[in-house]
Design a protein around this motif. Structure first.
Motif, PDB file in Angstrom:
ATOM      1  N   LEU A  21       0.660  -1.112   0.052  1.00  0.00           N
ATOM      2  CA  LEU A  21       0.019  -0.108  -0.049  1.00  0.00           C
ATOM      3  C   LEU A  21       0.907   1.169   0.001  1.00  0.00           C
ATOM      4  CD1 LEU A  21      -2.764  -1.314   2.353  1.00  0.00           C
ATOM      5  CD2 LEU A  21      -3.069  -0.696   0.042  1.00  0.00           C
ATOM      6  N   ALA A  22       2.101   1.053   0.796  1.00  0.00           N
ATOM      7  CA  ALA A  22       2.825   2.350   0.741  1.00  0.00           C
ATOM      8  C   ALA A  22       3.514   2.484  -0.760  1.00  0.00           C
ATOM      9  CB  ALA A  22       4.063   2.270   1.725  1.00  0.00           C
TER      10      ALA A  22
ATOM     11  N   LEU B 266       1.930   2.012  -3.386  1.00  0.00           N
ATOM     12  CA  LEU B 266       1.028   2.751  -4.258  1.00  0.00           C
ATOM     13  C   LEU B 266       0.731   4.257  -3.806  1.00  0.00           C
ATOM     14  CD1 LEU B 266      -1.682  -0.247  -4.283  1.00  0.00           C
ATOM     15  CD2 LEU B 266      -0.216   0.392  -6.014  1.00  0.00           C
ATOM     16  N   GLY B 267       1.410   4.704  -2.784  1.00  0.00           N
ATOM     17  CA  GLY B 267       1.384   6.183  -2.461  1.00  0.00           C
ATOM     18  C   GLY B 267       0.649   6.456  -1.368  1.00  0.00           C
ATOM     19  N   HIS B 268       0.051   5.375  -0.459  1.00  0.00           N
ATOM     20  CA  HIS B 268      -0.631   5.396   0.731  1.00  0.00           C
ATOM     21  C   HIS B 268       0.293   5.781   2.047  1.00  0.00           C
ATOM     22  CE1 HIS B 268      -4.312   4.503  -1.228  1.00  0.00           C
ATOM     23  NE2 HIS B 268      -3.674   3.541  -1.857  1.00  0.00           N
ATOM     24  N   ASP B 269       0.157   6.931   2.786  1.00  0.00           N
ATOM     25  CA  ASP B 269       0.979   7.046   3.792  1.00  0.00           C
ATOM     26  C   ASP B 269       0.287   6.721   5.205  1.00  0.00           C
ATOM     27  OD1 ASP B 269      -0.814   9.397   3.863  1.00  0.00           O
ATOM     28  OD2 ASP B 269       0.909  10.607   3.643  1.00  0.00           O
ATOM     29  N   THR B 270      -0.826   6.422   5.180  1.00  0.00           N
ATOM     30  CA  THR B 270      -1.886   6.019   6.109  1.00  0.00           C
ATOM     31  C   THR B 270      -2.759   5.056   5.621  1.00  0.00           C
ATOM     32  OG1 THR B 270      -1.931   8.486   6.919  1.00  0.00           O
ATOM     33  CG2 THR B 270      -3.542   6.846   7.838  1.00  0.00           C
ATOM     34  N   VAL B 271      -2.483   3.665   6.497  1.00  0.00           N
ATOM     35  CA  VAL B 271      -3.609   2.610   6.291  1.00  0.00           C
ATOM     36  C   VAL B 271      -4.196   2.434   7.576  1.00  0.00           C
ATOM     37  CG1 VAL B 271      -3.339   0.217   5.795  1.00  0.00           C
ATOM     38  CG2 VAL B 271      -1.814   1.785   4.706  1.00  0.00           C
ATOM     39  N   ALA B 272      -5.650   1.982   7.425  1.00  0.00           N
ATOM     40  CA  ALA B 272      -6.554   1.642   8.647  1.00  0.00           C
ATOM     41  C   ALA B 272      -6.254   0.219   8.765  1.00  0.00           C
ATOM     42  CB  ALA B 272      -7.859   2.203   8.362  1.00  0.00           C
ATOM     43  N   LEU B 273      -6.569  -0.221   9.882  1.00  0.00           N
ATOM     44  CA  LEU B 273      -6.669  -1.505  10.209  1.00  0.00           C
ATOM     45  C   LEU B 273      -7.835  -2.016  10.961  1.00  0.00           C
ATOM     46  CD1 LEU B 273      -5.554  -4.614  10.494  1.00  0.00           C
ATOM     47  CD2 LEU B 273      -4.572  -3.826  12.817  1.00  0.00           C
ATOM     48  N   ALA B 274      -8.611  -2.882  10.294  1.00  0.00           N
ATOM     49  CA  ALA B 274      -9.698  -3.564  11.002  1.00  0.00           C
ATOM     50  C   ALA B 274      -9.737  -4.841  11.368  1.00  0.00           C
ATOM     51  CB  ALA B 274     -11.306  -3.251  10.088  1.00  0.00           C
TER      52      ALA B 274
ATOM     53  N   VAL C 121      -7.893   8.866   4.850  1.00  0.00           N
ATOM     54  CA  VAL C 121      -7.558   7.598   4.754  1.00  0.00           C
ATOM     55  C   VAL C 121      -7.882   6.912   3.492  1.00  0.00           C
ATOM     56  CG1 VAL C 121      -7.329   5.481   5.957  1.00  0.00           C
ATOM     57  CG2 VAL C 121      -7.318   7.555   7.327  1.00  0.00           C
ATOM     58  N   ARG C 122      -7.021   6.364   2.622  1.00  0.00           N
ATOM     59  CA  ARG C 122      -7.426   5.967   1.443  1.00  0.00           C
ATOM     60  C   ARG C 122      -7.075   4.405   1.271  1.00  0.00           C
ATOM     61  NH1 ARG C 122     -10.054   9.627   1.495  1.00  0.00           N
ATOM     62  NH2 ARG C 122     -10.081  11.286  -0.159  1.00  0.00           N
ATOM     63  N   ALA C 123      -6.615   3.784   2.237  1.00  0.00           N
ATOM     64  CA  ALA C 123      -6.320   2.262   2.332  1.00  0.00           C
ATOM     65  C   ALA C 123      -6.580   1.656   3.606  1.00  0.00           C
ATOM     66  CB  ALA C 123      -4.885   2.102   2.056  1.00  0.00           C
ATOM     67  N   ALA C 124      -7.077   0.474   3.532  1.00  0.00           N
ATOM     68  CA  ALA C 124      -7.326  -0.382   4.810  1.00  0.00           C
ATOM     69  C   ALA C 124      -6.885  -1.899   4.522  1.00  0.00           C
ATOM     70  CB  ALA C 124      -8.618  -0.382   4.905  1.00  0.00           C
ATOM     71  N   LEU C 125      -6.365  -2.438   5.798  1.00  0.00           N
ATOM     72  CA  LEU C 125      -6.263  -3.970   5.964  1.00  0.00           C
ATOM     73  C   LEU C 125      -6.991  -4.481   6.910  1.00  0.00           C
ATOM     74  CD1 LEU C 125      -4.314  -6.535   5.591  1.00  0.00           C
ATOM     75  CD2 LEU C 125      -3.070  -5.651   7.519  1.00  0.00           C
ATOM     76  N   VAL C 126      -7.766  -5.694   6.644  1.00  0.00           N
ATOM     77  CA  VAL C 126      -8.953  -6.109   7.056  1.00  0.00           C
ATOM     78  C   VAL C 126      -8.623  -7.796   7.610  1.00  0.00           C
ATOM     79  CG1 VAL C 126     -11.499  -6.654   7.395  1.00  0.00           C
ATOM     80  CG2 VAL C 126     -10.690  -4.452   6.172  1.00  0.00           C
ATOM     81  N   HIS C 127      -8.644  -8.029   8.890  1.00  0.00           N
ATOM     82  CA  HIS C 127      -8.567  -9.449   9.249  1.00  0.00           C
ATOM     83  C   HIS C 127     -10.039  -9.799   9.761  1.00  0.00           C
ATOM     84  CE1 HIS C 127      -8.094 -12.657  11.982  1.00  0.00           C
ATOM     85  NE2 HIS C 127      -7.123 -13.125  11.148  1.00  0.00           N
ATOM     86  N   ASN C 128     -10.753 -10.830   9.008  1.00  0.00           N
ATOM     87  CA  ASN C 128     -10.124 -11.640   7.977  1.00  0.00           C
ATOM     88  C   ASN C 128     -11.031 -11.681   6.761  1.00  0.00           C
ATOM     89  OD1 ASN C 128     -12.368 -13.173   8.610  1.00  0.00           O
ATOM     90  ND2 ASN C 128     -11.737 -14.172  10.180  1.00  0.00           N
ATOM     91  N   ASP C 129     -11.008 -12.665   5.790  1.00  0.00           N
ATOM     92  CA  ASP C 129     -11.783 -12.671   4.708  1.00  0.00           C
ATOM     93  C   ASP C 129     -13.229 -12.457   4.884  1.00  0.00           C
ATOM     94  OD1 ASP C 129      -9.200 -13.020   3.739  1.00  0.00           O
ATOM     95  OD2 ASP C 129      -9.592 -15.096   2.540  1.00  0.00           O
ATOM     96  N   GLN C 130     -13.593 -13.217   5.873  1.00  0.00           N
ATOM     97  CA  GLN C 130     -15.095 -13.237   6.183  1.00  0.00           C
ATOM     98  C   GLN C 130     -15.676 -11.849   6.252  1.00  0.00           C
ATOM     99  OE1 GLN C 130     -16.667 -16.316   8.776  1.00  0.00           O
ATOM    100  NE2 GLN C 130     -18.007 -14.775   9.694  1.00  0.00           N
TER     101      GLN C 130
END
Length: 353
Positions: A191-192, A194-202, A256-265
């Motif tokens: 994600l970095a 791709l230009g994202h300097d902030t990534v959210a986590l759920a 914020v324009r990017a996020a990582l989510v755990h898990n697939d469901q």
């Protein structure tokens, strides 16, 4: 000029006995025969016990194969559909490796209730298991004394997708696990790029992997110089997706324009919920899922961190068999296998993984 089947198989045996172990494709090249023909002959020879197949290679059965005719117990947890599918792949890897080694695999399914692991272990031992591979429940209790029973098991034991902290009761057990901190770093680095300097986590907090993803996020943000965000909790899978989508929409409003989510469901439900809020994946929010159980089936298909689930199962079997052969002469092993990043449409431009 065609070669009779008996002659082909005699030549195959001669080459394998000479070389010891050879890949089936190399064997076909040496014989100047189609690979499909050689595979068919190898299968026939393996069925009669004259050859042994393993991961695309073939060898002559030896004393090791006889020594590996063991009964191995595998205990994995089940708490939700996604967790079950995650460990289905671990089981598949272990089953294939056990079959290749001539070992018999016995499976135990444990809940996350206190004491369930020990009960399953005792049951497998009664079934004749000579060694155990165990994914213990370290979520329902914080009392380290509740883990002492692991050291009292009368057979060699390998922790699977778990790694005991130094100084704890289980620290001197062999272990094979995915390096989830590395997996999170792969996602953040992509994600970095791709230009994202902030990534959210759920993320959830009800599994071992979830806790590793959370700690890996803090570590990865520090490593890459990203601005960390408060973690969005996925507490109740039945009601959380709507709330998580709302919080991600608010984060987009803050830039914020990017996020990582755990898990697939949980991740796979978000694109539709975000669309209902006027946001698109990946145009407004680049999205990466963690686990890669069914992320590829999303709309759009989700870029995902894929822990090496099958390889973990196979490596655990291999390590347990070596422990059974060599006993205490083999040093304690703590194996961590690196996840991969499967780049799909949910991040937009591919960037650099």
């Amino acid at each position: 000029m065609s070669i009779a089947a008996d002659e082909r198989r005699t030549r195959i045996l001669e080459i394998v006995r000479k070389l010891g172990t050879v890949r089936v494709t190399d064997l076909a090249a040496r014989l100047d025969l189609p690979a499909v023909t050689v595979r068919r002959d190898v299968a026939t020879l393996a069925e009669t016990g004259l050859l042994r197949r393993s991961h695309g290679s073939v060898s002559v059965p030896d004393e090791r194969a006889g020594a590996d005719a063991r009964t191995l117990g595998l205990i994995v947890p089940t708490v939700s559909h996604t967790v079950s599918q995650y460990f289905d792949e671990v089981i598949a890897g272990a089953r294939a490796a056990a079959a290749d080694a001539g070992a018999h695999l016995v499976l135990g399914i444990s809940s996350y209730d206190p004491g369930a692991d020990r009960g399953q272990a005792e049951q497998l031992l009664k079934s004749g298991a000579e060694g155990l591979m165990l994914t213990p429940n370290w979520m329902s209790t914080s009392n380290p004394d509740d883990r002492l029973w692991l050291n009292e098991l009368p057979v060699p034991t390998v922790l699977v997708e778990r790694r005991a902290a130094v100084g704890t009761a289980a620290a001197e057990l062999d272990s094979v696990s995915s390096d989830h901190h590395h997996g999170v770093l792969l996602a953040l680095r992509h994600l970095a790029a791709l230009g994202h300097d902030t990534v959210a986590l759920a993320a959830r907090r009800d599994t071992w992997t979830a806790l590793k993803v959370r700690s890996g996020y803090a570590e990865g943000c520090a490593t890459l110089g990203l601005t960390p965000q408060p973690v969005i909790d996925i507490d109740d899978p039945a009601t959380a997706p709507e709330r998580v989508a709302g919080q991600l929409a608010e984060a987009v409003g803050r830039g914020v324009r990017a996020a990582l989510v755990h898990n697939d469901q949980d991740a796979i439900q978000l694109p539709a919920l975000l669309r209902a809020r006027g946001l698109s994946v990946p145009e407004d929010l680049a999205l990466i899922s963690y686990d890669d159980v069914f992320a590829a089936l999303g709309a759009p298909p989700l870029t995902a961190v894929a822990p090496p689930k099958r390889a973990v199962g196979a490596a655990a079997v291999d390590l347990l068999l070596r422990r059974l052969r060599h006993g205490s002469a083999l040093p304690i092993h703590r194996l961590e296998l690196l996840p991969e990043l499967k780049v799909r449409a949910s991040c937009g431009r591919q960037g650099t993984a």
